[in-house]
Write an enzyme that holds these catalytic residues in place. Sequence first.
Site, PDB file in Angstrom:
ATOM      1  CD  GLN A 262      -2.792  -1.442   0.171  1.00 43.33           C
ATOM      2  OE1 GLN A 262      -3.700  -0.617   0.075  1.00 43.33           O
ATOM      3  NE2 GLN A 262      -2.660  -2.450  -0.688  1.00 43.33           N
TER       4      GLN A 262
ATOM      5  N   GLY B  37     -11.866   2.143   4.394  1.00 46.27           N
ATOM      6  CA  GLY B  37     -10.940   1.355   3.580  1.00 46.27           C
ATOM      7  C   GLY B  37     -10.022   2.219   2.727  1.00 46.27           C
ATOM      8  CG  HIS B  38      -7.262   0.219   0.074  1.00 48.12           C
ATOM      9  ND1 HIS B  38      -6.300  -0.654  -0.369  1.00 48.12           N
ATOM     10  CD2 HIS B  38      -8.439  -0.298  -0.332  1.00 48.12           C
ATOM     11  CE1 HIS B  38      -6.876  -1.634  -1.025  1.00 48.12           C
ATOM     12  NE2 HIS B  38      -8.158  -1.445  -1.021  1.00 48.12           N
ATOM     13  CG  ASN B  39      -6.969   3.913  -2.858  1.00 49.26           C
ATOM     14  OD1 ASN B  39      -6.521   2.812  -2.585  1.00 49.26           O
ATOM     15  ND2 ASN B  39      -6.211   4.885  -3.309  1.00 49.26           N
TER      16      ASN B  39
ATOM     17  CB  SER C 223     -12.083   2.249  -4.391  1.00 46.40           C
ATOM     18  OG  SER C 223     -10.718   1.871  -4.381  1.00 46.40           O
TER      19      SER C 223
END
Lengths: 367, 367, 367
Positions: free
Chosen positions: C225, C266-268, C286
């Site tokens: 990441q 969560g990521h993004n 995302s």
Amino acid sequence: MPMDAVEATASSRGGVPLAELVQALGGQLEGCAARRVQRLAALADADEHGLSFVAHPRYQAQLQASRAGAVIASPALAPQVLQRPDPPPGGWAAWVVPDPYATFAAVTRWWRAHVQPRPAWRGVHPSAWIDPGARVDAEAHVGPFAVIEAGATVEAGAEIGAHAHVQARAHVGPGTRLGAHVVLGYDCRIGARGIVHGGTVIGADGFGFAPVPHEGGRRWDKIEQLGAVRIGDDVEIGANCCIDRGALGDTVLEDGVKLDNLIQIGHNVRVGRHTAMAGCVGIAGSARIGAFCTLGGGAIVLGHLELADHVHISAASVVMRSILQPGQYSGIFPIDDNRAWEKNAATLRQLHALRERLKVLERRTAP
Amino acid sequence: MPMDAVEATASSRGGVPLAELVQALGGQLEGCAARRVQRLAALADADEHGLSFVAHPRYQAQLQASRAGAVIASPALAPQVLQRPDPPPGGWAAWVVPDPYATFAAVTRWWRAHVQPRPAWRGVHPSAWIDPGARVDAEAHVGPFAVIEAGATVEAGAEIGAHAHVQARAHVGPGTRLGAHVVLGYDCRIGARGIVHGGTVIGADGFGFAPVPHEGGRRWDKIEQLGAVRIGDDVEIGANCCIDRGALGDTVLEDGVKLDNLIQIGHNVRVGRHTAMAGCVGIAGSARIGAFCTLGGGAIVLGHLELADHVHISAASVVMRSILQPGQYSGIFPIDDNRAWEKNAATLRQLHALRERLKVLERRTAP
Amino acid sequence: MPMDAVEATASSRGGVPLAELVQALGGQLEGCAARRVQRLAALADADEHGLSFVAHPRYQAQLQASRAGAVIASPALAPQVLQRPDPPPGGWAAWVVPDPYATFAAVTRWWRAHVQPRPAWRGVHPSAWIDPGARVDAEAHVGPFAVIEAGATVEAGAEIGAHAHVQARAHVGPGTRLGAHVVLGYDCRIGARGIVHGGTVIGADGFGFAPVPHEGGRRWDKIEQLGAVRIGDDVEIGANCCIDRGALGDTVLEDGVKLDNLIQIGHNVRVGRHTAMAGCVGIAGSARIGAFCTLGGGAIVLGHLELADHVHISAASVVMRSILQPGQYSGIFPIDDNRAWEKNAATLRQLHALRERLKVLERRTAP
């Protein structure tokens, strides 16, 4: 004496005499009176040196297949314990008590105290930082890098875990244990004989904001959270939970409350005595939960609602209105294979229309 | 060398030669062989100095619109990478491999190792507290204010984060990294090459109590949790998770398990190898999850259930019975605008009655 | 001056003059102009020394029953404040403002600043570990055992809590407070006037893996990441949350976002300005959440979805598709007593079939 030595001793002498356990905790010993216990185990895992329990007749098949040398059982099931086929040398043993599960729980506590002690800090670790204005009892224990701020009190027998943080004017009752990394916020109190597991944060700000018009929408202006958290005696709280401080009054957990891990208790919530919640439950602000309730894992209770005493909420159910009658309540979408679920879920979105169509049919075919 | 310097160097020399990446990780380089990579980026964000990937034909439109100078692609999609309009000087480059997503993952690891290293402690920080009875390999790394207790072992290449706490007799396998504030409870073990992110608590007590009649209800008497947690190799666990120790036996995560953040694993659960769970999942005590399963975010599995290998549970679904056949399973109330939901939810509470009314109609109109 | 002394002073002088509050925060004082305020309290709990508020006509009954000596009210409700029966000596007081709730919020902030200050570290605690390569403003505050790594910057007025961990190159904006045990990951940034409560982990790895065939199933190969987390100004994040770093780009929380406890981002993910989320919400990777949205407790948003501005999601609802129109959306299985639920849930599994049967009937009875 270091713990490995204790275990070695217990093992080398062939385990704890079952008779010693029975004498300490009550009940009758039937069958092989000389049996010794080397370990506690479930019926399926135990060998002849193991002590197990059977709490309900529905476990009779497991009992029949079990090789547990000794089994805690009710008077009704004790004969089945003793009559299992192929007994070990000396025969089977039954420890007969009215409530086998409660006795088994007592055995685990005896075992922890006498055979398999929990590793724990004794005294105050030299790396801990204790403000001169804090009062830590001479019989309390404080782990490495713990922080205890001014005005805090830690009573006799309390244990403050490594990196735990007792903030200003907080109170830790006698015999209460705060695990590693626990935060007990300023002005918050926990009573006697409590256990708080690692990472739990008690006394963070409740989620309180006033909406103020802003840029075509609204922003959220902070409402300072001026209350605290009060926790009674004999309360256990799991790991990584959050118990928020009250906005004006206090958030309250009454005596004997048991919370599992990752539970969120909003500001000004009150949880009645001996209520238990499984993991991942969320209780929104100002809800009042009665005494002797249970909430299954992942259940959600919306804000400002009331649950009466003896209300039981199934796992993952969402309480959207107050529940004033004792009983079991559920609201779970039944799981199904994905294809079936898709069809049913799609139809569910037309359910009200289906009801209307049914009404039309009923009128059309009225006899 | 400090990391900013590394980045500056990489940037000043104009990035990494794409050919170097291809040589290191395998595959064919087509198109502009001299292209250099300054950054990894999604198709939509990449410029001519960026390396991206296309893993599925459904992303063809995004590929067509992308300005990524180099794209990892399958043989089938490589021509589309190269034939995009308006190429930069030197032209487009395609890195052709059988599995572009797996190669992209490998590129991120190469990038982390060679271009953008993760900041990490080297050696043992002087502020860490390590008990003389612990065994920490000379090649292990321990961050500030970490605590390692007596009898614990930390193998070569392991990293113990700032404020992390390895309790008595716990074991950290070679190359395994515990993030900041992680707690690895006494007697718990994690194998090789694992990653545990910040704030996760491994080995807190499971939620075990025996009900005992008390004041018109019942109180909960503690069942000491005498087991531990065993974690295999190549396991990654997210932040602020809870993995409880077993009541009698152990809680087990097998090799290759991947857990996202805020996940609750109850006592005596067993999770099979290479099973993955998204954030906020809760697994109640003694559940057995098979190998190669996936659980979507917020899914709940009730206690003592079994999931076979290759079972996939959709997000937010509640598993209330064992699932013994591989497949995808769901149970989600479909979201709708609030007005429609209210009507359908109200009708749902009469659904069984509607079915009875339908039966009456069927009988009444039977041909 | 220690805080206990401040409180004692306020109490001994009989509280804060209401007129002083009105002068400081605006509005009109009607009724007893000499009233003093000893505490802030809800209508139901306040006595004649208490200041309360009434924000909506639906609370008229509570207002009538309240003994609050002073009440913040709109012009429309002020007469009812003053005309309550049985007034205390000197009479009731009404503090008349256009938006009583917003004024009450301002009063809590004034009270925190002037009467009941939050205990806080001043300056840098000697036990903190600050890397020589970090830049900590002379006006910043750092608690015991905090860790600040190389390249990090901490601006004026910022507070770094006990055991908090600001990793390499992270940035803490002016006046921002990180609570106890907070982790701000390497390269992550938070702007001005933020609050992050205890135990929250910002910048752990997102959950990214590529599936690779393995032993009859697949294993998960890590995707490093490489992004970070960017947080705007005036953001508040509750306790034990997780905000993951991006895979390639960054995870973003825009200005004024408010998150309650135990929330997973969560990521993004990108969260638009002034959006608020209640406890236990999970946002998968995302997803893009608009501005001015609200998400109720326990809501789940699946990955890669988009929510428009001004979308409101009810508690515990699962967003499975993008929502591009403002409005309120819900998807909750209605809770019921367990017996009724069982019948309806069982029928729900046949719902699609019921619809088909209804269609047959409609055709059969068509007029």
